[in-house]
Design a protein around this motif. Structure first.
Motif, short mmCIF file in Angstrom:
data_model
loop_
_atom_site.label_atom_id
_atom_site.label_comp_id
_atom_site.label_asym_id
_atom_site.label_seq_id
_atom_site.Cartn_x
_atom_site.Cartn_y
_atom_site.Cartn_z
N CYS A 3 -8.24 -0.70 4.32
CA CYS A 3 -8.30 0.50 3.98
C CYS A 3 -9.53 0.88 2.82
CB CYS A 3 -7.03 1.09 2.95
SG CYS A 3 -7.19 2.65 2.14
N CYS A 6 -8.37 1.96 -0.80
CA CYS A 6 -7.60 1.21 -1.94
C CYS A 6 -7.73 -0.13 -1.48
CB CYS A 6 -5.88 1.58 -2.05
SG CYS A 6 -5.15 1.22 -0.55
N HIS A 8 -6.00 -1.90 0.85
CA HIS A 8 -4.99 -2.53 1.46
C HIS A 8 -5.29 -3.04 2.62
CE1 HIS A 8 -0.12 -2.37 1.86
NE2 HIS A 8 -0.59 -2.32 3.18
N CYS A 31 -3.17 4.68 6.09
CA CYS A 31 -3.09 3.31 5.14
C CYS A 31 -1.68 3.73 4.47
CB CYS A 31 -3.77 3.36 4.00
SG CYS A 31 -3.76 2.19 2.61
N GLY A 33 -0.56 1.93 2.23
CA GLY A 33 -0.64 1.64 0.49
C GLY A 33 -0.88 2.81 -0.11
N CYS A 34 -1.81 3.78 0.30
CA CYS A 34 -2.15 5.02 -0.42
C CYS A 34 -2.00 6.35 0.34
CB CYS A 34 -3.76 4.80 -1.10
SG CYS A 34 -4.79 4.84 0.21
ZN LIG Z 1 -5.29 2.80 0.97
#
Ligand SMILES: [Zn+2]
Length: 165
Positions: A3, A6, A8, A31, A33-34
């Motif tokens: 990503c 972030c 990820h 993503c 993650g974010c």
């Molecule tokens: Zn991310």
């Protein structure tokens, strides 16, 4: 793919779509993650190209740089982003097909001018002015002279202003 927001490690492909000419595939990625979304573009690369500058410096061919100069030339002109992609693809394909890994920076400039001339007269003149200014100011004056004394640009893309004899 990682990503870009972030960092990820794992991102998910949500959608894959080939371009109109089938030469590229766009993937929408997500993503976990974010929760940001971004797009990646996959395209064929036939060979690694090296640009040889006029001062003999050698730099790796930069497709994005080429795309940027085309975008600047067509700014506020009726040329879609899809069309820009096709123009750039066509130029890269042409350069790759030359069979040489080393390409003259001049070759690229000429290829862009050729392509733009068929697409949009104003974009062509913009690019040509910048390009030829760098090369030789006098060339551009001679070129403008052929466009007509009043400095008006033809409104269509017919080769009325063909700078070649
Ligand atoms: Zn991310």
């Amino acid at each position: 793919m990682r990503c870009p927001f972030c960092g990820h490690e794992e991102t998910q492909v949500k959608d894959s779509r080939p371009s109109e000419d089938g030469m590229t595939i766009r993937r929408r990625r997500f993503c976990p993650g974010c929760t940001q979304r971004f797009t990646t573009i996959e395209r064929v690369q036939l060979r690694e190209l090296t640009v040889v500058k006029s001062d003999t410096r050698r730099v790796p061919f930069d497709r994005d740089k080429l795309a940027r100069s085309v975008r600047v030339a067509v700014r506020k002109r009726p040329v879609s982003e899809e069309r820009v992609e096709r123009i750039v693809n066509g130029i890269v394909r042409q350069l790759e097909a030359s069979g040489e890994s080393d390409i003259d920076s001049k070759q690229i400039g000429e290829a862009v001018m050729e392509a733009l001339r068929e697409v949009d007269e104003v974009a062509y003149v913009r690019f040509a002015s910048v390009y030829r200014n760098f090369r030789e100011a006098k060339d551009f004056e001679a070129f403008l002279g052929k466009l007509g004394e009043d400095g008006e640009l033809p409104s269509d893309t017919k080769p009325a202003a063909d700078p070649k004899p």
